[in-house]
Design an enzyme around this catalytic site. Structure first.
Site, short mmCIF file in Angstrom:
data_model
loop_
_atom_site.label_atom_id
_atom_site.label_comp_id
_atom_site.label_asym_id
_atom_site.label_seq_id
_atom_site.Cartn_x
_atom_site.Cartn_y
_atom_site.Cartn_z
CG HIS A 237 -0.18 -2.84 2.09
ND1 HIS A 237 -0.63 -3.91 2.83
CD2 HIS A 237 0.59 -3.38 1.11
CE1 HIS A 237 -0.15 -5.03 2.33
NE2 HIS A 237 0.60 -4.75 1.28
CE LYS B 38 3.61 -3.87 4.17
NZ LYS B 38 4.65 -4.88 4.50
CG ASP C 90 5.12 -10.30 -0.37
OD1 ASP C 90 6.15 -9.89 0.20
OD2 ASP C 90 3.99 -9.86 -0.10
#
Length: 338
Positions: free
Chosen positions: A230, A205, A283
């Site tokens: 990313h 990112k 995540d």
């Protein structure tokens, strides 16, 4: 001597002032070890200085010019890893104490010594040598791993400076990933590698414009396409990283989904590394339980509902079940008022 272990490449040096005794050692042990001999302490030091390291040195005590105690003391100073042993016909207490104190002797043997007993003693010395080297290598590996973790944590700070909403995200994801992996029974080394990969899973990112990262509303298709890069960028950052852990692959795969709907490569099921599947769940948990630019944080029940809906479809069932169990037990984000 263990029959399944080969010691023929282990370099053993016998030191004595009697040529006949040295010849006897050569004949008796040349099929068992890589035997060298030296006539006296000075000749032995010259040999040690001009040849590859010896694993074990076996020396007599009573020798002219340089006795065995002085010789072994020098070996201790110059070649501390070499295992030192005494084989002598003069075995009184004072000699034994001097040998132990000055030469740090591993074994003190007396002549005559049966060949089998001498072989056993030498094998013990070889194992001692290997243990010392293994311990030293372990220390080096641990230092390298600690240094790697410090470097990876520095990478996470780079991203967090640009995107305040990811501040702590990678740390939290790493902690959740380790909890899930532990619940699944993975071994500690695998968990350590997973933890490090999770610390940098969003490092790519850094290449995403901050205006896209911090946009408060929904992303356009073009903006989301930028976000999706990313994983590839992060993988490229760690392309030259030399480690036994698959950090680069985990960073690349953490947005893959088992039904093939993920990115960047649309991998399915067993095409995805287990560690990547674990991070995918961790995540998701962190994303749901924490505030993002485009929405407020949800609670534990909503998180469990989301995981149940994606279990076995997008997210690995075993990883999801482990994550849900940890949520229900209050082991994730203990400080949040669920």
């Amino acid at each position: 001597m263990p029959k399944d272990i080969n010691y023929t490449k282990e370099r053993i040096l016998f030191v004595d002032d009697e040529p006949n005794i040295l010849q006897s050692y050569s004949r008796s042990f040349r099929s068992t070890f890589a035997v060298s001999t030296a006539l006296g302490g000075k000749a032995a030091l010259d040999m040690l200085d001009s040849s590859p390291p010896f694993t074990v040195v076996v020396s007599d005590i009573k020798m002219p010019v340089m006795d065995g105690i002085k010789f072994l003391s020098r070996v201790r100073e110059l070649y501390p890893d070499t295992v030192r042993m005494v084989l002598t016909g003069y075995a009184d207490l004072n000699i034994a104490m001097s040998a132990v104190n000055q030469g740090d002797i591993f074994r003190f043997l007396t002549k005559p010594c049966h060949p089998d007993d001498l072989i056993k003693a030498i094998v013990s010395g070889i194992n001692q040598f290997r243990m010392i080297h293994s311990a030293r290598e372990l220390v080096v590996v641990r230092r390298m791993k600690d240094a790697l973790e410090g470097t990876l944590r520095a990478f996470t700070r780079l991203v967090e400076f640009r995107d305040p909403y990811t501040a702590g995200h990678m740390d939290r994801t790493a902690e959740i990933s380790a909890l899930i992996a532990t619940r699944l029974g993975l071994n500690p080394d695998v968990i350590q590698g997973l933890h490090l990969a999770a610390l940098v899973h969003d490092i790519g990112k850094i290449a995403v414009p901050s205006g896209v990262l911090n946009k408060p509303g929904p992303l356009s298709d073009a903006e989301f396409a930028i976000i999706k890069t990313h994983s590839l960028v992060g993988s490229e950052i760690f392309e030259t990283l030399e480690t036994d852990w698959p950090i680069q692959r985990i960073v690349l795969e953490h947005h893959e989904r088992i039904d093939g709907s993920g990115y960047p490569n649309g991998l399915k099921e067993n095409e995805i590394l287990l560690e990547s599947k674990i991070i995918a769940v961790a995540d998701s948990i962190d994303a749901i339980l924490t505030t993002r630019p485009y929405r407020q944080a949800s609670g534990k029940d909503d998180c469990i509902k989301f995981l149940e809906e994606d279990k076995g479809i997008k997210l690995d069932s075993d990883c999801v079940e482990a994550g849900i169990a940890l949520l229900k037990e209050g082991l994730i984000f203990k400080d949040l008022p669920f």
